[in-house]
Design a protein around this motif. Structure first.
Motif, PDB file in Angstrom:
ATOM      1  N   ILE A  93       0.840  -1.198   0.000  1.00 41.15           N
ATOM      2  CA  ILE A  93       0.000   0.000   0.000  1.00 41.15           C
ATOM      3  C   ILE A  93       0.876   1.248   0.000  1.00 41.15           C
ATOM      4  CG2 ILE A  93      -1.590   1.368   1.423  1.00 41.15           C
ATOM      5  CD1 ILE A  93      -2.880  -1.317   2.257  1.00 41.15           C
ATOM      6  N   GLU A  94       1.905   1.251   0.846  1.00 40.46           N
ATOM      7  CA  GLU A  94       2.830   2.388   0.871  1.00 40.46           C
ATOM      8  C   GLU A  94       3.532   2.535  -0.472  1.00 40.46           C
ATOM      9  OE1 GLU A  94       3.418   4.745   3.151  1.00 40.46           O
ATOM     10  OE2 GLU A  94       1.720   3.898   4.238  1.00 40.46           O
ATOM     11  N   ALA A  95       3.923   1.402  -1.074  1.00 36.63           N
ATOM     12  CA  ALA A  95       4.581   1.439  -2.379  1.00 36.63           C
ATOM     13  C   ALA A  95       3.651   2.067  -3.417  1.00 36.63           C
ATOM     14  CB  ALA A  95       4.985   0.032  -2.805  1.00 36.63           C
ATOM     15  N   ALA A  96       2.372   1.688  -3.383  1.00 35.28           N
ATOM     16  CA  ALA A  96       1.407   2.227  -4.346  1.00 35.28           C
ATOM     17  C   ALA A  96       1.264   3.734  -4.196  1.00 35.28           C
ATOM     18  CB  ALA A  96       0.056   1.541  -4.167  1.00 35.28           C
ATOM     19  N   TYR A  97       1.265   4.217  -2.949  1.00 32.70           N
ATOM     20  CA  TYR A  97       1.136   5.653  -2.732  1.00 32.70           C
ATOM     21  C   TYR A  97       2.378   6.422  -3.184  1.00 32.70           C
ATOM     22  CZ  TYR A  97      -3.264   5.313  -0.253  1.00 32.70           C
ATOM     23  OH  TYR A  97      -4.580   5.116   0.062  1.00 32.70           O
ATOM     24  N   HIS A  98       3.453   5.693  -3.440  1.00 35.90           N
ATOM     25  CA  HIS A  98       4.651   6.322  -3.988  1.00 35.90           C
ATOM     26  C   HIS A  98       4.800   6.021  -5.477  1.00 35.90           C
ATOM     27  CE1 HIS A  98       5.572   6.748   0.275  1.00 35.90           C
ATOM     28  NE2 HIS A  98       6.541   7.577  -0.051  1.00 35.90           N
ATOM     29  N   GLY A  99       3.711   5.548  -6.093  1.00 37.82           N
ATOM     30  CA  GLY A  99       3.729   5.305  -7.526  1.00 37.82           C
ATOM     31  C   GLY A  99       4.434   4.038  -7.941  1.00 37.82           C
ATOM     32  N   LEU A 100       4.622   3.099  -7.014  1.00 39.53           N
ATOM     33  CA  LEU A 100       5.366   1.871  -7.298  1.00 39.53           C
ATOM     34  C   LEU A 100       4.413   0.686  -7.399  1.00 39.53           C
ATOM     35  CD1 LEU A 100       8.250   0.690  -7.594  1.00 39.53           C
ATOM     36  CD2 LEU A 100       8.226   0.269  -5.136  1.00 39.53           C
ATOM     37  N   GLN A 127      -4.714 -16.021   3.139  1.00 43.30           N
ATOM     38  CA  GLN A 127      -4.397 -14.644   3.523  1.00 43.30           C
ATOM     39  C   GLN A 127      -4.915 -13.623   2.508  1.00 43.30           C
ATOM     40  OE1 GLN A 127      -2.996 -13.658   6.402  1.00 43.30           O
ATOM     41  NE2 GLN A 127      -2.974 -15.804   7.064  1.00 43.30           N
ATOM     42  N   VAL A 128      -5.394 -14.109   1.377  1.00 43.12           N
ATOM     43  CA  VAL A 128      -5.819 -13.199   0.312  1.00 43.12           C
ATOM     44  C   VAL A 128      -7.022 -12.336   0.700  1.00 43.12           C
ATOM     45  CG1 VAL A 128      -6.800 -13.094  -2.016  1.00 43.12           C
ATOM     46  CG2 VAL A 128      -4.787 -14.518  -1.561  1.00 43.12           C
ATOM     47  N   PRO A 129      -8.080 -12.875   1.327  1.00 46.39           N
ATOM     48  CA  PRO A 129      -9.237 -12.022   1.658  1.00 46.39           C
ATOM     49  C   PRO A 129      -8.894 -10.791   2.477  1.00 46.39           C
ATOM     50  CG  PRO A 129      -9.811 -14.332   1.884  1.00 46.39           C
ATOM     51  CD  PRO A 129      -8.328 -14.298   1.661  1.00 46.39           C
ATOM     52  N   SER A 130      -8.032 -10.928   3.473  1.00 46.20           N
ATOM     53  CA  SER A 130      -7.679  -9.765   4.301  1.00 46.20           C
ATOM     54  C   SER A 130      -6.908  -8.729   3.490  1.00 46.20           C
ATOM     55  CB  SER A 130      -6.862 -10.197   5.516  1.00 46.20           C
ATOM     56  OG  SER A 130      -5.634 -10.783   5.134  1.00 46.20           O
ATOM     57  N   LEU A 131      -6.069  -9.198   2.557  1.00 47.80           N
ATOM     58  CA  LEU A 131      -5.325  -8.271   1.697  1.00 47.80           C
ATOM     59  C   LEU A 131      -6.283  -7.517   0.783  1.00 47.80           C
ATOM     60  CD1 LEU A 131      -2.837  -7.031   0.401  1.00 47.80           C
ATOM     61  CD2 LEU A 131      -2.572  -9.129  -0.950  1.00 47.80           C
ATOM     62  N   LEU A 132      -7.220  -8.223   0.182  1.00 52.97           N
ATOM     63  CA  LEU A 132      -8.186  -7.579  -0.706  1.00 52.97           C
ATOM     64  C   LEU A 132      -9.005  -6.538   0.050  1.00 52.97           C
ATOM     65  CD1 LEU A 132      -9.562 -10.551  -2.844  1.00 52.97           C
ATOM     66  CD2 LEU A 132      -7.642  -9.033  -3.316  1.00 52.97           C
ATOM     67  N   ASN A 133      -9.366  -6.859   1.271  1.00 55.50           N
ATOM     68  CA  ASN A 133     -10.131  -5.922   2.086  1.00 55.50           C
ATOM     69  C   ASN A 133      -9.356  -4.632   2.324  1.00 55.50           C
ATOM     70  OD1 ASN A 133     -12.440  -5.261   3.883  1.00 55.50           O
ATOM     71  ND2 ASN A 133     -10.860  -5.337   5.465  1.00 55.50           N
ATOM     72  N   ARG A 134      -8.059  -4.761   2.608  1.00 59.13           N
ATOM     73  CA  ARG A 134      -7.226  -3.568   2.831  1.00 59.13           C
ATOM     74  C   ARG A 134      -7.098  -2.733   1.565  1.00 59.13           C
ATOM     75  NH1 ARG A 134      -6.111  -0.485   4.918  1.00 59.13           N
ATOM     76  NH2 ARG A 134      -3.898  -0.202   5.312  1.00 59.13           N
ATOM     77  N   LEU A 135      -6.901  -3.397   0.434  1.00 62.02           N
ATOM     78  CA  LEU A 135      -6.747  -2.672  -0.825  1.00 62.02           C
ATOM     79  C   LEU A 135      -8.032  -1.953  -1.205  1.00 62.02           C
ATOM     80  CD1 LEU A 135      -4.692  -5.239  -2.943  1.00 62.02           C
ATOM     81  CD2 LEU A 135      -3.852  -3.310  -1.592  1.00 62.02           C
ATOM     82  N   GLU A 136      -9.159  -2.606  -0.976  1.00 64.11           N
ATOM     83  CA  GLU A 136     -10.440  -1.976  -1.298  1.00 64.11           C
ATOM     84  C   GLU A 136     -10.731  -0.809  -0.370  1.00 64.11           C
ATOM     85  OE1 GLU A 136     -13.163  -5.212  -1.219  1.00 64.11           O
ATOM     86  OE2 GLU A 136     -12.442  -6.059  -3.117  1.00 64.11           O
ATOM     87  N   THR A 137     -10.328  -0.932   0.880  1.00 65.54           N
ATOM     88  CA  THR A 137     -10.484   0.176   1.828  1.00 65.54           C
ATOM     89  C   THR A 137      -9.703   1.399   1.364  1.00 65.54           C
ATOM     90  OG1 THR A 137     -10.797  -1.331   3.700  1.00 65.54           O
ATOM     91  CG2 THR A 137     -10.111   0.922   4.217  1.00 65.54           C
TER      92      THR A 137
END
Length: 262
Positions: free
Chosen positions: A222-229, A239-249
């Motif tokens: 998420i931090e990488a994405a906010y830096h354009g990475l 572990q995928v559902p919790s990751l998807l939830n964070r990304l959608e949030t």
């Protein structure tokens, strides 16, 4: 560059559409004008433009509704602004007077340089012109950290994407049931690689790949994405559902790929 921030009219158009969405279908142009600080005539012109763009539809005099395309346009721009705001708050405001960047070539104190984000890191150059510039505070050789002050303009941020590669837990075969060749292709397309679970780590090791991060991967990408990475996350399936939830949030763009062999 965030498109709607390039012109004042772009920002105002966004504000007008938000107000219409909040008060539809009965739209009071005078109230919108007073709230965002423009004339009712200007609001009327923006509404005409929004109708022509297909972002709102009219249902009669002073009755408007936002369209599906309008909702998508709002979400797209809101997400970009959120990413940029987070970058500003965490990386800029915390160092109001001086930004830290990496020199792409030798620079001299007080030299005017241009700033650019590359693979999540901020670089300065005196020759590669961009929309943002500043002055370096000291001499620095190429590759060294250097302070930059007196920033002018906006730093371009790439729209990062995240690819999530789901791999089976050990009970379902673990790394031995992973489509390694497909994983090889996917990992070649992203500069930042994260692993979640031992099964994911071993699948990457079969390609002689060491992930950039394994612990705290969710927040890291998420931090990488906010830096354009852009990044790829190889994750054990549970572990995928919790990751998807964070990304959608966070309203981040992602794609999900199942790498389990039949």
């Amino acid at each position: 560059m965030i498109k709607i921030l390039q012109t004042k009219s772009g920002v105002t158009k966004f504000q007008v559409l938000i107000e219409i969405a909040a008060h539809q279908p009965n739209v009071r142009q005078k109230e919108i004008a007073a709230k965002i600080g423009i004339t009712p005539q200007a609001v009327s012109e923006y509404i005409k433009e929004l109708v022509n763009d297909g972002l709102i539809v009219t249902e009669g005099r002073v009755r408007y509704r936002i369209t599906k395309e309008g909702v998508e346009w709002v979400l797209e721009n809101a997400t970009e602004m959120k990413q940029y705001a987070r970058f500003v708050m965490e990386d800029i405001i915390s160092h109001v007077s001086t930004w830290t960047a990496i020199a792409k070539e030798n620079v001299k104190k007080d030299q005017r340089v241009y700033l650019k984000m590359e693979k999540g890191l901020l670089y300065v150059s005196s020759t590669e012109k961009t929309g943002a510039s500043g002055n370096v505070i000291s001499d620095a050789p190429a590759g060294e950290d250097v302070g930059v002050t007196s920033l002018r303009g906006l730093i371009d941020l790439e729209n990062a994407t995240i690819t999530i590669c789901k791999v089976p837990r050990i009970e379902r075969g673990g790394s031995r049931k992973v489509d390694i060749e497909r994983l090889r292709i996917l990992t070649s397309s992203k500069p930042y690689i994260a692993a979640i679970g031992v099964e994911a780590l071993i699948a990457l090791r079969k390609l002689d790949i060491t992930p950039n991060v394994m612990f705290g991967s969710n927040e890291s990408v998420i931090e990488a994405a906010y830096h354009g990475l852009s990044s790829i996350v190889v994750s054990v399936d549970e572990q995928v559902p919790s990751l998807l939830n964070r990304l959608e949030t966070e309203n981040l763009e992602y794609e999900l790929v199942d790498l389990a062999l039949e």
